[in-house]
Scaffold this active site. Structure first.
Site, PDB file in Angstrom:
ATOM      1  N   SER A 156       0.817  -1.212   0.000  1.00 52.81           N
ATOM      2  CA  SER A 156       0.000   0.000   0.000  1.00 52.81           C
ATOM      3  C   SER A 156       0.854   1.267   0.000  1.00 52.81           C
ATOM      4  O   SER A 156       1.532   1.570  -0.974  1.00 52.81           O
ATOM      5  CB  SER A 156      -0.958  -0.051   1.189  1.00 52.81           C
ATOM      6  N   ASP A 182       9.743   5.530 -10.387  1.00 51.02           N
ATOM      7  CA  ASP A 182       9.268   6.114 -11.644  1.00 51.02           C
ATOM      8  C   ASP A 182       9.985   7.419 -11.983  1.00 51.02           C
ATOM      9  O   ASP A 182      10.157   7.753 -13.159  1.00 51.02           O
ATOM     10  CB  ASP A 182       7.763   6.364 -11.572  1.00 51.02           C
ATOM     11  N   LYS A 217      -0.557  -4.366  -3.148  1.00 47.28           N
ATOM     12  CA  LYS A 217      -1.850  -3.944  -2.610  1.00 47.28           C
ATOM     13  C   LYS A 217      -2.098  -2.508  -3.055  1.00 47.28           C
ATOM     14  O   LYS A 217      -1.674  -1.556  -2.425  1.00 47.28           O
ATOM     15  CB  LYS A 217      -1.838  -4.072  -1.084  1.00 47.28           C
TER      16      LYS A 217
END
Length: 552
Positions: free
Chosen positions: A300, A311, A325
């Site tokens: 999460s 990224d 998740k």
């Protein structure tokens, strides 16, 4: 004689209201769905009433309602769940990092409900409850007939109230009793910060959870490290961190990325669930190299931070693939201090990756083949569908068969209790050595602790089948195998000595020092932290990992 009962339509509407849906529904809901919703409420209410009032044997209305709700939610994803009154304290731990209780983490060890860890500074810790104590009574009730949930419920309660417990401690002839005061227990988000590396030029921060206070705690930890000298790099340890609040993840990421940088976006069914979250502050460490440690229990919010830094090519992700998740839950309050944890959207990293592990949902089996390739800011290829994959795979050492067998019998845990019972204090530079390992082996023999390896159980099964089928000629062979296994098992103590000593040291330290001190003592032997340290000390390799290759 006809019994009186409320109109089914009225019962359905009352049921809707009791679930927090309200009588007026349908804003943004298509007419067909609205009709089916009202129809379903009337049918459910009528069935529920008939069963509760007319079934051949008495039924528990509350239990029946819970079964019905759980069965309905079972059709969705694993994270949409009903939270009853007894479970609501867990929501406070997730969001606030605190709860009303005495500060004891309990678990089953060797079949008994045992103190796994007292929270530093809480009532139980201050009064001397320690790891390894076996709870015998709580609030006047014997724990022999109680579940872990029952014990946790008895220990928690309104701050200012008291609860009496009795514990059995090795080395003490009689039970110890404590009257503990319930209070607002504060769980630390950052459980350790310190300097690591040969020249102590690197910072290390261990983050356990993402509560409202976590971003401030991480920033304070980094500030404290910077005050002791320049930082050539930072290790942010998110291993075993199950996540928490979305905004906490965004604010922690903002410590490392430029202001205005997208951190994560959410996409859901309604317009109000489609949002983009960006950094709204100047970064604390805009250029300092970062390694983020993750594993299969990082989930999460941990994956949001790791995915955003990956990224934007802002840090190297190291360890093993995360949990996956990526579903967003909102807590919807319901009557009688209950709640619904409802999935409303999915998380997406800045490159457009879904964090959710495809195929993990109840209605998404066999979907892993839909994983897609995406590009980081610098042009590196990253893929979704499996959580966050590390840039550098560094698996944690797998425990040997011997270590697993000893763990199943709680041997390390029990021996640490014995050690604490026979050693009042621990040397400041304590470390388990070969003499301690030999003492552990002697204790196992003295106590008659049986710890069978899986291969031994397989051989026992084979021997039983041989005897059952009358293959007497094979008995000599099985006896020889048993003898060889005994020799191998004895030799395994020497072969896996270093791992066994680390495990013993962790358990013994837990009886004497805080979690922070334990982390400090065990960090040098952590292979993943060592790998992160070596990478941060090799600038060329660090830059190379964050540079796209020709194949990408």
């Amino acid at each position: 004689m006809h019994r009186l009962r409320p109109n089914a339509s009225l019962l359905g509407l009352l049921l809707a209201a009791s679930m927090g849906i309200g009588v007026v529904v349908g804003f943004g809901v298509p007419d067909d769905d609205l009709f089916e919703l009202r129809k379903g409420l009337r049918i459910f209410g009528a069935v529920y009433e008939e069963v509760v009032t007319g079934y051949v044997e008495p039924v528990d209305p509350a239990h029946l309602m819970r079964v019905g709700v759980d069965a309905m939610l079972e059709e969705l994803d694993p994270y949409t769940t009903y939270v009853d009154e007894s479970e609501n304290a867990r929501i406070d731990i997730i969001t606030e990092g605190q709860y009303g209780g005495v500060g004891i983490e309990v678990g089953r060890r060797n079949g008994a409900i045992t103190v796994v860890s007292p929270v530093t500074g809480a009532s139980a810790y201050r009064q001397g409850v320690r790891t390894g104590d076996v709870l015998t009574t709580v609030a006047g009730q014997s724990t022999a007939s109680l579940s872990l949930d029952d014990v946790e419920a008895l220990l928690r309660g309104q701050p200012g109230t008291t609860v009496r417990i009795a514990v059995r401690r090795e080395g003490r002839p009689a039970p110890l009793t404590f009257t503990l005061t319930r209070e607002q227990v504060e769980l630390p988000d950052v459980t350790y910060r310190g300097r690591i590396g040969a020249d102590r030029q690197l910072g290390y921060v261990k983050l356990e959870r993402f509560t409202r206070d976590a971003p401030g705690d991480v920033e304070d930890a980094l500030d404290a490290l910077r005050e002791t000298g320049p930082l050539q790099g930072v290790v942010l340890d998110l291993r075993d961190n199950p996540g928490g609040l979305l905004r906490a993840a965004v604010r922690i990421t903002a410590l490392f990325v430029p202001q205005g940088t997208e951190v994560v976006s959410t996409r859901g069914r309604g317009d109000n669930t489609n949002k983009s979250y960006t950094s709204d502050r100047a970064p604390l460490l805009p250029e300092t190299p970062v390694v983020v440690l993750v594993n299969g229990q990082s989930a999460s919010a941990s994956e949001i931070v790791a995915g955003a830094l990956q990224d934007h090519d802002r840090g190297v992700i190291m360890g093993t693939t995360t949990y996956g998740k990526g579903l967003v839950q909102n807590i919807r309050s319901l009557p009688h201090n209950t709640a619904l944890k409802l999935t409303t959207a999915q998380y997406y990293t800045p490159s457009g990756r879904t964090i959710q592990r495809l195929g993990a949902g109840r209605r998404d089996s066999g979907a892993a083949s839909r994983a897609r390739a995406h590009e980081t800011t610098g042009g590196r290829t990253v893929r979704d569908g499996h959580g966050i994959r590390p840039d550098v795979q560094v698996p944690a050492p797998s425990p040997s068969a011997l270590e697993q067998a000893l763990t199943r019998r709680a041997a390390f845990f029990r021996y640490a209790n014995h050690y604490a019972a026979t050693h009042d204090t621990l040397a400041a530079d304590f470390a388990v050595d070969e003499d301690d390992l030999e003492a552990f082996r002697a204790w196992l023999d003295r106590e008659g602790v049986q710890y069978s390896l899986e291969v031994e159980r397989t051989l026992d099964s084979l021997r039983a089948r041989i005897e059952a089928n009358g293959y007497d000629g094979l008995q000599d062979e099985t006896a020889a195998l048993s003898e060889a296994l005994r020799d191998t098992k004895a030799a395994a103590f020497d072969r896996h000595a270093s791992a066994l000593m680390r495990r013993l040291e962790r358990e013994i330290l837990a009886r004497y020092v805080s979690a922070s001190r334990r982390t400090e003592a065990l960090l040098p032997a952590d292979p993943q932290v060592t790998a992160a340290t070596e990478l941060l000390q090799d600038a060329d390799r660090y830059d190379q990992i964050l540079t796209p290759t020709d194949e990408e």
